[in-house]
Design an enzyme around this catalytic site. Structure first.
Site, PDB file in Angstrom:
ATOM      1  CG  ASP A  12      -2.037  -0.992   1.142  1.00  0.00           C
ATOM      2  OD1 ASP A  12      -2.227  -1.572   0.046  1.00  0.00           O
ATOM      3  OD2 ASP A  12      -2.739  -1.203   2.140  1.00  0.00           O
TER       4      ASP A  12
ATOM      5  CE  LYS B  77     -10.664  -4.650  -1.588  1.00  0.00           C
ATOM      6  NZ  LYS B  77     -10.527  -3.462  -0.751  1.00  0.00           N
TER       7      LYS B  77
ATOM      8  CB  SER C 114      -5.178   0.901  11.441  1.00  0.00           C
ATOM      9  OG  SER C 114      -5.883   0.028  10.574  1.00  0.00           O
TER      10      SER C 114
ATOM     11  CG  ASP D  63      -9.574  -5.587   4.123  1.00  0.00           C
ATOM     12  OD1 ASP D  63     -10.511  -6.128   3.505  1.00  0.00           O
ATOM     13  OD2 ASP D  63      -8.727  -4.854   3.580  1.00  0.00           O
TER      14      ASP D  63
HETATM   15  O1  RIB Z   1      -9.253  -2.970   1.743  1.00  0.00           O
HETATM   16  C1  RIB Z   1      -8.096  -2.198   1.748  1.00  0.00           C
HETATM   17  C2  RIB Z   1      -7.102  -2.782   0.812  1.00  0.00           C
HETATM   18  O2  RIB Z   1      -7.596  -2.672  -0.502  1.00  0.00           O
HETATM   19  C3  RIB Z   1      -5.769  -2.107   0.785  1.00  0.00           C
HETATM   20  O3  RIB Z   1      -4.859  -2.657   1.693  1.00  0.00           O
HETATM   21  C4  RIB Z   1      -5.347  -2.237  -0.666  1.00  0.00           C
HETATM   22  O4  RIB Z   1      -4.184  -2.975  -0.828  1.00  0.00           O
HETATM   23  C5  RIB Z   1      -6.529  -2.854  -1.380  1.00  0.00           C
HETATM   24  O5  RIB Z   1      -6.378  -4.189  -1.544  1.00  0.00           O
END
Ligand code: RIB
Length: 301
Positions: free
Chosen positions: A12, A39, A290, A251
């Protein structure tokens, strides 16, 4: 092992912005964070931080991100034997978080697109020993369908988070999932129904029950969640928190839900705690950074 996550991992690249640039414009972002995401990996990480044993089946590339991703899994106590390598780029996600803590995400699937049914076969014995299979849509769709068939064949409940929303998802091929966990956008796309009001959301969720899914849990962001099954519907109100970054909150919800479900077998408890855990995650920046540990979150399950 408690949970098998067959899914994506991304790097990310999070820019904290005051506003999106106009066409042809260059602007400066006040802040930036590089982190581990995707995710699949995020959901696995949330469950792991809360204490579940998680089997992660995923693919990284051959670039400079790959070793870092593997190290992140190792540092968090994952066995990385099914973190497989593919020639080419790893999954990458440029993310833009605005001053209202909302996010916009672009994903480049990279190695995630190469995760195949053969990779599931190679891990079959270990997956078959798990109590829950968790899936999302950041890998090849045929691999998702194959994983659902695998779970059905082995009597393992399957949780599908149909994210990111995919207009090509065939409802008929996901109807054997035990748990479907869409957000409102994904629910609308899956059912072709409006989701503006609470009544419309419930009606759309019920359409998924009619298709064969046992439990549908709709995540509603700061407004909480809705659970419907053949017997009843229950609405969970959102927690009031000071949000700084909502990236990965869905997530966090799914990883926590999976952990509590596997440990207690109780869906209501799992949703109640996941709702709190996701709210807690938005009070900190980043995705996996987080997610609280069981100790930090005060969870003893
Ligand atoms: O749901 C958040 C995620 O969506 C992020 O970490 C990004 O990598 C995408 O997959």
């Amino acid at each position: 092992m408690d949970i098998a996550v067959i899914g994506s991992n991304n790097v990310d690249l999070i820019s904290y912005i005051d506003r999106m640039p106009e066409d042809g414009e260059t602007i400066e972002a006040p802040d930036f964070q590089l982190g581990s995401g995707g995710k699949g990996a995020n959901q696995a990480m949330a469950a792991r931080r809360l204490g579940s044993e998680v089997l992660m089946i995923t693919r990284v590339g051959s670039d400079l991100f790959a070793d870092n991703t593997i190290k992140n899994f190792e540092d968090n106590g994952f066995d990385t034997k099914y973190v497989l390598r593919t020639e080419g780029t790893s999954g990458v996600a440029p993310i833009f978080v605005d001053k209202e803590s909302n996010n916009r995400i672009i994903i480049i699937k990279g190695a995630n697109a190469e995760l195949s049914p053969a990779d599931i076969d190679d891990a079959a014995e270990d997956i078959a020993a798990c109590k829950l299979i968790v899936l999302q849509l950041e890998i090849d769709i045929e691999t998702v369908y194959y994983a659902i068939e695998f779970g059905t064949k082995h009597g393992i409940p399957v949780l599908l988070n149909p994210a990111p929303a995919d207009p090509n998802l065939d409802l008929d091929r996901v109807k054997d999932c035990t748990y479907l966990m869409p957000n409102e956008t994904e629910l609308a796309l899956l059912t072709g129904m409006p989701v503006e009001s609470e009544e419309e959301i419930e009606a759309a969720a019920r359409k998924l029950l009619d298709a064969g899914i046992k439990d549908v849990i709709v995540t509603l962001g700061s407004r909480g969640a809705l659970w419907v099954n053949g017997e009843a519907a229950k609405r969970y109100q959102g927690e009031k928190v000071d949000a700084v970054d909502t990236t990965g909150a869905g997530d966090a919800f799914i990883g926590c839900f999976s952990h509590v479900l596997v440990q207690t077998g109780d869906i209501d408890t799992a949703i109640t705690i996941a709702n709190r855990y996701a709210a807690d995650s938005v009070t900190r920046r980043g995705t996996q950074t987080s997610f609280a540990t069981a100790e930090e979150f005060g969870l003893e399950i």
